[in-house]
Motif scaffolding. Structure first.
Motif, PDB file in Angstrom:
ATOM      1  N   PHE A 206       0.831  -1.206   0.000  1.00  0.00           N
ATOM      2  CA  PHE A 206       0.000   0.000   0.000  1.00  0.00           C
ATOM      3  C   PHE A 206       0.865   1.255   0.000  1.00  0.00           C
ATOM      4  O   PHE A 206       0.591   2.222  -0.717  1.00  0.00           O
ATOM      5  CB  PHE A 206      -0.919  -0.019   1.227  1.00  0.00           C
ATOM      6  CG  PHE A 206      -1.789   1.212   1.354  1.00  0.00           C
ATOM      7  CD1 PHE A 206      -2.921   1.356   0.574  1.00  0.00           C
ATOM      8  CD2 PHE A 206      -1.449   2.219   2.238  1.00  0.00           C
ATOM      9  CE1 PHE A 206      -3.716   2.478   0.677  1.00  0.00           C
ATOM     10  CE2 PHE A 206      -2.234   3.350   2.355  1.00  0.00           C
ATOM     11  CZ  PHE A 206      -3.375   3.484   1.569  1.00  0.00           C
ATOM     12  N   ILE A 207       1.917   1.228   0.809  1.00  0.00           N
ATOM     13  CA  ILE A 207       2.819   2.386   0.857  1.00  0.00           C
ATOM     14  C   ILE A 207       3.485   2.598  -0.494  1.00  0.00           C
ATOM     15  O   ILE A 207       3.609   3.728  -0.983  1.00  0.00           O
ATOM     16  CB  ILE A 207       3.870   2.185   1.969  1.00  0.00           C
ATOM     17  CG1 ILE A 207       3.193   2.227   3.343  1.00  0.00           C
ATOM     18  CG2 ILE A 207       4.963   3.246   1.893  1.00  0.00           C
ATOM     19  CD1 ILE A 207       4.121   1.888   4.491  1.00  0.00           C
ATOM     20  N   ALA A 208       3.889   1.483  -1.117  1.00  0.00           N
ATOM     21  CA  ALA A 208       4.536   1.598  -2.426  1.00  0.00           C
ATOM     22  C   ALA A 208       3.573   2.162  -3.469  1.00  0.00           C
ATOM     23  O   ALA A 208       3.948   3.017  -4.284  1.00  0.00           O
ATOM     24  CB  ALA A 208       5.058   0.222  -2.864  1.00  0.00           C
ATOM     25  N   ARG A 209       2.294   1.669  -3.446  1.00  0.00           N
ATOM     26  CA  ARG A 209       1.310   2.192  -4.401  1.00  0.00           C
ATOM     27  C   ARG A 209       1.051   3.672  -4.166  1.00  0.00           C
ATOM     28  O   ARG A 209       0.989   4.464  -5.111  1.00  0.00           O
ATOM     29  CB  ARG A 209       0.005   1.397  -4.287  1.00  0.00           C
ATOM     30  CG  ARG A 209       0.073   0.001  -4.886  1.00  0.00           C
ATOM     31  CD  ARG A 209      -1.325  -0.577  -5.055  1.00  0.00           C
ATOM     32  NE  ARG A 209      -2.005  -0.716  -3.776  1.00  0.00           N
ATOM     33  CZ  ARG A 209      -1.955  -1.793  -3.014  1.00  0.00           C
ATOM     34  NH1 ARG A 209      -1.234  -2.841  -3.401  1.00  0.00           N
ATOM     35  NH2 ARG A 209      -2.593  -1.849  -1.857  1.00  0.00           N
ATOM     36  N   SER A 210       0.876   4.055  -2.879  1.00  0.00           N
ATOM     37  CA  SER A 210       0.617   5.462  -2.592  1.00  0.00           C
ATOM     38  C   SER A 210       1.801   6.334  -2.974  1.00  0.00           C
ATOM     39  O   SER A 210       1.627   7.437  -3.505  1.00  0.00           O
ATOM     40  CB  SER A 210       0.297   5.638  -1.104  1.00  0.00           C
ATOM     41  OG  SER A 210       1.417   5.269  -0.312  1.00  0.00           O
ATOM     42  N   GLU A 211       3.015   5.835  -2.742  1.00  0.00           N
ATOM     43  CA  GLU A 211       4.193   6.595  -3.147  1.00  0.00           C
ATOM     44  C   GLU A 211       4.249   6.742  -4.664  1.00  0.00           C
ATOM     45  O   GLU A 211       4.592   7.803  -5.192  1.00  0.00           O
ATOM     46  CB  GLU A 211       5.462   5.901  -2.643  1.00  0.00           C
ATOM     47  CG  GLU A 211       5.674   5.995  -1.140  1.00  0.00           C
ATOM     48  CD  GLU A 211       5.997   7.408  -0.699  1.00  0.00           C
ATOM     49  OE1 GLU A 211       6.488   8.190  -1.542  1.00  0.00           O
ATOM     50  OE2 GLU A 211       5.752   7.739   0.482  1.00  0.00           O
ATOM     51  N   GLY A 212       3.862   5.671  -5.383  1.00  0.00           N
ATOM     52  CA  GLY A 212       3.831   5.747  -6.843  1.00  0.00           C
ATOM     53  C   GLY A 212       2.796   6.738  -7.339  1.00  0.00           C
ATOM     54  O   GLY A 212       3.054   7.532  -8.259  1.00  0.00           O
ATOM     55  N   GLU A 213       1.579   6.671  -6.754  1.00  0.00           N
ATOM     56  CA  GLU A 213       0.537   7.618  -7.149  1.00  0.00           C
ATOM     57  C   GLU A 213       0.951   9.055  -6.840  1.00  0.00           C
ATOM     58  O   GLU A 213       0.724   9.975  -7.634  1.00  0.00           O
ATOM     59  CB  GLU A 213      -0.763   7.274  -6.435  1.00  0.00           C
ATOM     60  CG  GLU A 213      -1.362   5.927  -6.870  1.00  0.00           C
ATOM     61  CD  GLU A 213      -2.548   5.529  -6.028  1.00  0.00           C
ATOM     62  OE1 GLU A 213      -2.843   6.269  -5.062  1.00  0.00           O
ATOM     63  OE2 GLU A 213      -3.178   4.489  -6.317  1.00  0.00           O
ATOM     64  N   LYS A 214       1.553   9.251  -5.663  1.00  0.00           N
ATOM     65  CA  LYS A 214       2.028  10.589  -5.293  1.00  0.00           C
ATOM     66  C   LYS A 214       3.061  11.093  -6.292  1.00  0.00           C
ATOM     67  O   LYS A 214       3.007  12.241  -6.752  1.00  0.00           O
ATOM     68  CB  LYS A 214       2.621  10.529  -3.891  1.00  0.00           C
ATOM     69  CG  LYS A 214       3.284  11.829  -3.446  1.00  0.00           C
ATOM     70  CD  LYS A 214       3.933  11.651  -2.088  1.00  0.00           C
ATOM     71  CE  LYS A 214       4.699  12.914  -1.681  1.00  0.00           C
ATOM     72  NZ  LYS A 214       5.390  12.732  -0.383  1.00  0.00           N
ATOM     73  N   GLN A 215       4.004  10.215  -6.639  1.00  0.00           N
ATOM     74  CA  GLN A 215       5.037  10.619  -7.588  1.00  0.00           C
ATOM     75  C   GLN A 215       4.447  10.905  -8.958  1.00  0.00           C
ATOM     76  O   GLN A 215       4.891  11.832  -9.661  1.00  0.00           O
ATOM     77  CB  GLN A 215       6.104   9.525  -7.680  1.00  0.00           C
ATOM     78  CG  GLN A 215       7.358   9.939  -8.429  1.00  0.00           C
ATOM     79  CD  GLN A 215       8.074  11.098  -7.755  1.00  0.00           C
ATOM     80  OE1 GLN A 215       8.176  11.151  -6.549  1.00  0.00           O
ATOM     81  NE2 GLN A 215       8.563  12.040  -8.567  1.00  0.00           N
ATOM     82  N   ALA A 216       3.401  10.122  -9.339  1.00  0.00           N
ATOM     83  CA  ALA A 216       2.751  10.363 -10.637  1.00  0.00           C
ATOM     84  C   ALA A 216       2.072  11.723 -10.667  1.00  0.00           C
ATOM     85  O   ALA A 216       2.152  12.464 -11.662  1.00  0.00           O
ATOM     86  CB  ALA A 216       1.745   9.251 -10.921  1.00  0.00           C
ATOM     87  N   VAL A 217       1.375  12.061  -9.561  1.00  0.00           N
ATOM     88  CA  VAL A 217       0.718  13.378  -9.490  1.00  0.00           C
ATOM     89  C   VAL A 217       1.750  14.495  -9.550  1.00  0.00           C
ATOM     90  O   VAL A 217       1.572  15.512 -10.244  1.00  0.00           O
ATOM     91  CB  VAL A 217      -0.123  13.467  -8.196  1.00  0.00           C
ATOM     92  CG1 VAL A 217      -0.649  14.877  -8.002  1.00  0.00           C
ATOM     93  CG2 VAL A 217      -1.286  12.479  -8.253  1.00  0.00           C
ATOM     94  N   ILE A 218       2.854  14.310  -8.812  1.00  0.00           N
ATOM     95  CA  ILE A 218       3.912  15.325  -8.823  1.00  0.00           C
ATOM     96  C   ILE A 218       4.495  15.479 -10.224  1.00  0.00           C
ATOM     97  O   ILE A 218       4.690  16.603 -10.718  1.00  0.00           O
ATOM     98  CB  ILE A 218       5.004  14.957  -7.813  1.00  0.00           C
ATOM     99  CG1 ILE A 218       4.461  15.048  -6.383  1.00  0.00           C
ATOM    100  CG2 ILE A 218       6.229  15.854  -7.962  1.00  0.00           C
ATOM    101  CD1 ILE A 218       5.415  14.545  -5.333  1.00  0.00           C
ATOM    102  N   ASN A 219       4.739  14.335 -10.865  1.00  0.00           N
ATOM    103  CA  ASN A 219       5.291  14.393 -12.220  1.00  0.00           C
ATOM    104  C   ASN A 219       4.339  15.084 -13.184  1.00  0.00           C
ATOM    105  O   ASN A 219       4.752  15.881 -14.041  1.00  0.00           O
ATOM    106  CB  ASN A 219       5.608  12.987 -12.709  1.00  0.00           C
ATOM    107  CG  ASN A 219       6.745  12.354 -11.921  1.00  0.00           C
ATOM    108  OD1 ASN A 219       7.525  13.058 -11.271  1.00  0.00           O
ATOM    109  ND2 ASN A 219       6.849  11.033 -11.956  1.00  0.00           N
ATOM    110  N   LYS A 220       3.010  14.782 -13.066  1.00  0.00           N
ATOM    111  CA  LYS A 220       2.019  15.400 -13.957  1.00  0.00           C
ATOM    112  C   LYS A 220       1.964  16.910 -13.717  1.00  0.00           C
ATOM    113  O   LYS A 220       1.922  17.717 -14.654  1.00  0.00           O
ATOM    114  CB  LYS A 220       0.645  14.780 -13.728  1.00  0.00           C
ATOM    115  CG  LYS A 220      -0.438  15.272 -14.683  1.00  0.00           C
ATOM    116  CD  LYS A 220      -1.737  14.551 -14.449  1.00  0.00           C
ATOM    117  CE  LYS A 220      -2.791  15.018 -15.445  1.00  0.00           C
ATOM    118  NZ  LYS A 220      -3.019  16.480 -15.399  1.00  0.00           N
TER     119      LYS A 220
END
Length: 303
Positions: A206-220
């Motif tokens: 879950f932490i890895a998924r949330s970190e990925g989603e967070k990074q995706a939002v930041i990248n976008k």
């Protein structure tokens, strides 16, 4: 002739009585007229015939002595059949000869009584766990008394401890119950660890998924910001180029022409739509006025 034979026989007797060869690791005790005179060491030795005699012969090697099996009672009133073996060595031939009438029997009896005394101080379970301690205490007890007998007790070993059949059965049941208990504990610990591992894995996923989603939002967001910045920079450059072009000779006339083209083009698009009602200004000079106003704004920006 007969006298010569008699003398020869007497000589042979004298030689056999006076010369003694003691083997290695042996000690012979010599008495002179019934009194201790000395100890013969290994090798060739001489005695006084008919005066000295070898009274005792001792072996100096380590001797194993089997101690007869006996019943001992533990501290918790449990009978045990104990069988052991004792190792000793004669260190003083004189004391071994005169300190005891039979030092082997004395050692054997003392070993049995010492063993009963030591086991009587222990509970049943301890007798199986502390065999080395029992052996050491028996050796210590025997060795103190055996010094007067010229004997050194080297070690004592318990060969077998046999409790009654009822006790054996109860001990077997206890061992079985203890093993089953350990098996249940191990199984529960395994299930507990399994649940912990699953929960830890899910949490990390879950932490890895949330970190990925967070990074995706930041990248976008960074991409959008860079896109907006690029568009703004391109627009600014275009405006700067237009302004620079207007400042050139004939630039104002070109702007007027461009504005006029846009106005005419707009009117043409409106007229082309069938559902649109076109209202033409009654005074066409309004168009030129519009162009004049735009040109004034351009001139103001140039100033």
């Amino acid at each position: 002739m007969e006298v010569a034979v008699i003398l020869f026989v007497i000589a042979v007797i004298f030689v056999t009585q006076s010369i003694k060869v003691v083997p290695q690791q042996h000690a012979w005790v010599v008495e002179r007229l019934g009194k201790y005179n000395g100890t013969l060491m290994p090798g060739l030795n001489f005695l006084v015939p008919f005066v000295d005699k070898v009274a005792y012969k001792h072996l100096l090697k380590e001797v194993p002595l089997d101690i007869a099996s006996q019943v001992c009672i533990t501290r918790d009133n449990t009978q045990l059949q104990v069988d052991g073996i004792l190792y000793f060595q004669v260190t003083d031939a004189m004391r071994a000869s005169y300190g005891s009438s039979n030092y082997i029997v004395a050692i054997s009896q003392l070993a049995q009584t010492s063993l009963r005394s030591v086991i009587g101080k222990l509970e049943l379970d301890k007798t199986f766990e502390e065999r080395d301690i029992i052996n050491a205490q028996v050796v210590q007890a025997i060795d103190e008394a055996a010094l007067n007998w010229g004997v050194k007790v080297l070690r004592y070993e318990i060969k077998d401890l046999t409790p009654p059949k009822e006790i054996l059965h109860a001990m077997q049941q206890q061992i079985t119950a203890e093993r089953e208990k350990r098996a249940l504990i191990a199984a529960s610990e395994g299930r507990r660890q399994e649940q912990i591992n699953i929960a830890t894995g899910e949490r990390e996923a879950f932490i890895a998924r949330s970190e990925g989603e967070k990074q995706a939002v930041i990248n976008k967001a960074q991409g959008d910001a860079q896109s907006i910045l690029a568009v703004a920079e391109a627009t600014a450059q275009a405006i700067e180029r237009i302004a620079s072009a207007i400042r050139q000779p004939g630039g104002a006339e070109a702007v007027q022409l461009k504005v006029a083209e846009k106005a005419v083009d707009a009117y043409s698009k409106v007229a082309a739509e069938a559902t649109t009602t076109l209202i033409v200004p009654s005074n066409m000079t309004e168009v030129s006025a519009l162009i004049s106003s735009a040109m004034k704004m351009v001139q103001v920006q140039r100033a």
